[in-house]
Motif scaffolding. Structure first.
Motif, mmCIF file in Angstrom:
data_model
loop_
_atom_site.group_PDB
_atom_site.id
_atom_site.type_symbol
_atom_site.label_atom_id
_atom_site.label_comp_id
_atom_site.label_asym_id
_atom_site.label_seq_id
_atom_site.Cartn_x
_atom_site.Cartn_y
_atom_site.Cartn_z
ATOM 1 N N THR A 1 10.008 -16.852 -26.155
ATOM 2 C CA THR A 1 10.801 -17.452 -27.226
ATOM 3 C C THR A 1 11.429 -18.759 -26.757
ATOM 4 O O THR A 1 11.414 -19.764 -27.474
ATOM 5 C CB THR A 1 11.895 -16.481 -27.703
ATOM 6 O OG1 THR A 1 11.276 -15.285 -28.173
ATOM 7 C CG2 THR A 1 12.734 -17.075 -28.821
ATOM 8 N N LEU A 2 11.973 -18.757 -25.568
ATOM 9 C CA LEU A 2 12.575 -19.970 -25.016
ATOM 10 C C LEU A 2 11.539 -21.075 -24.847
ATOM 11 O O LEU A 2 11.800 -22.240 -25.168
ATOM 12 C CB LEU A 2 13.243 -19.678 -23.675
ATOM 13 C CG LEU A 2 14.551 -18.911 -23.736
ATOM 14 C CD1 LEU A 2 15.002 -18.522 -22.330
ATOM 15 C CD2 LEU A 2 15.620 -19.731 -24.420
ATOM 16 N N ILE A 3 10.367 -20.720 -24.348
ATOM 17 C CA ILE A 3 9.305 -21.710 -24.166
ATOM 18 C C ILE A 3 8.880 -22.284 -25.520
ATOM 19 O O ILE A 3 8.723 -23.493 -25.671
ATOM 20 C CB ILE A 3 8.106 -21.106 -23.413
ATOM 21 C CG1 ILE A 3 8.499 -20.822 -21.963
ATOM 22 C CG2 ILE A 3 6.888 -22.016 -23.485
ATOM 23 C CD1 ILE A 3 7.488 -19.985 -21.206
ATOM 24 N N HIS A 4 8.722 -21.417 -26.495
ATOM 25 C CA HIS A 4 8.317 -21.852 -27.834
ATOM 26 C C HIS A 4 9.358 -22.794 -28.429
ATOM 27 O O HIS A 4 9.031 -23.869 -28.945
ATOM 28 C CB HIS A 4 8.115 -20.641 -28.742
ATOM 29 C CG HIS A 4 7.830 -21.011 -30.157
ATOM 30 N ND1 HIS A 4 8.819 -21.105 -31.107
ATOM 31 C CD2 HIS A 4 6.682 -21.346 -30.782
ATOM 32 C CE1 HIS A 4 8.286 -21.473 -32.250
ATOM 33 N NE2 HIS A 4 6.995 -21.618 -32.086
ATOM 34 N N ASP A 5 10.620 -22.399 -28.362
ATOM 35 C CA ASP A 5 11.689 -23.228 -28.915
ATOM 36 C C ASP A 5 11.793 -24.560 -28.180
ATOM 37 O O ASP A 5 11.982 -25.609 -28.800
ATOM 38 C CB ASP A 5 13.034 -22.495 -28.860
ATOM 39 C CG ASP A 5 13.107 -21.347 -29.846
ATOM 40 O OD1 ASP A 5 12.246 -21.255 -30.741
ATOM 41 O OD2 ASP A 5 14.035 -20.525 -29.710
ATOM 42 N N HIS A 6 11.659 -24.528 -26.872
ATOM 43 C CA HIS A 6 11.731 -25.760 -26.085
ATOM 44 C C HIS A 6 10.596 -26.710 -26.463
ATOM 45 O O HIS A 6 10.816 -27.916 -26.629
ATOM 46 C CB HIS A 6 11.676 -25.440 -24.588
ATOM 47 C CG HIS A 6 11.662 -26.657 -23.730
ATOM 48 N ND1 HIS A 6 10.489 -27.244 -23.311
ATOM 49 C CD2 HIS A 6 12.656 -27.421 -23.245
ATOM 50 C CE1 HIS A 6 10.772 -28.305 -22.598
ATOM 51 N NE2 HIS A 6 12.074 -28.436 -22.536
ATOM 52 N N THR A 7 9.405 -26.181 -26.602
ATOM 53 C CA THR A 7 8.249 -27.006 -26.971
ATOM 54 C C THR A 7 8.455 -27.642 -28.341
ATOM 55 O O THR A 7 8.214 -28.842 -28.531
ATOM 56 C CB THR A 7 6.962 -26.166 -26.961
ATOM 57 O OG1 THR A 7 6.793 -25.618 -25.653
ATOM 58 C CG2 THR A 7 5.752 -26.985 -27.339
ATOM 59 N N ARG A 8 8.923 -26.842 -29.294
ATOM 60 C CA ARG A 8 9.157 -27.342 -30.653
ATOM 61 C C ARG A 8 10.231 -28.427 -30.655
ATOM 62 O O ARG A 8 10.064 -29.497 -31.247
ATOM 63 C CB ARG A 8 9.560 -26.186 -31.574
ATOM 64 C CG ARG A 8 9.767 -26.571 -33.017
ATOM 65 C CD ARG A 8 10.136 -25.368 -33.880
ATOM 66 N NE ARG A 8 11.283 -24.645 -33.375
ATOM 67 C CZ ARG A 8 12.563 -24.986 -33.621
ATOM 68 N NH1 ARG A 8 12.832 -26.039 -34.360
ATOM 69 N NH2 ARG A 8 13.556 -24.281 -33.145
#
Length: 86
Positions: A45-52
C-alpha cells in the motif's frame, strides 16, 4: 489472512501495471508480493501510494515550470515594451 475491506485499494495493489486490468501473471506476482500477512499488504500500500503521489508531483512540477516560463516571457516582453516606449 487478508481482510479486504476496500476492494478498490486491493485491486490497485494487484494491478502492477496500472492498466485497470489484471492478467494471470500480474495476479500471481501481486499475490506473491502481498503474502506474509499485514506487513506485506501495508508495504505494498505504501509503495502504491508513493508511486501515485510521485507521478502527481512530477506532473505538478512540470506544470509549474511551464507557468513560470510563461510568466518570465511575459515579464520580459512587458519590460522590453516599456523601455522601448520610454
Amino acid at each position: 489472512e487478508l481482510d479486504v475491506v476496500d476492494v478498490r485499494t486491493f485491486f490497485q495493489l494487484l494491478d502492477l501495471s496500472g492498466g485497470d486490468d489484471i492478467d494471470a501473471d500480474e495476479f500471481i506476482a501481486s499475490c506473491l508480493r502481498l503474502r506474509g500477512g499485514a506487513r506485506g499488504v501495508d508495504l505494498a500500500t505504501l509503495i502504491h501510494d508513493h508511486t501515485r503521489l510521485s507521478k502527481r508531483l512530477d506532473e505538478f512540477m512540470a506544470y509549474t515550470v511551464g507557468c513560470l516560463s510563461d510568466l518570465t516571457d511575459n515579464m520580459m516582453q512587458t519590460s522590453e515594451r516599456a523601455f522601448s516606449n520610454g
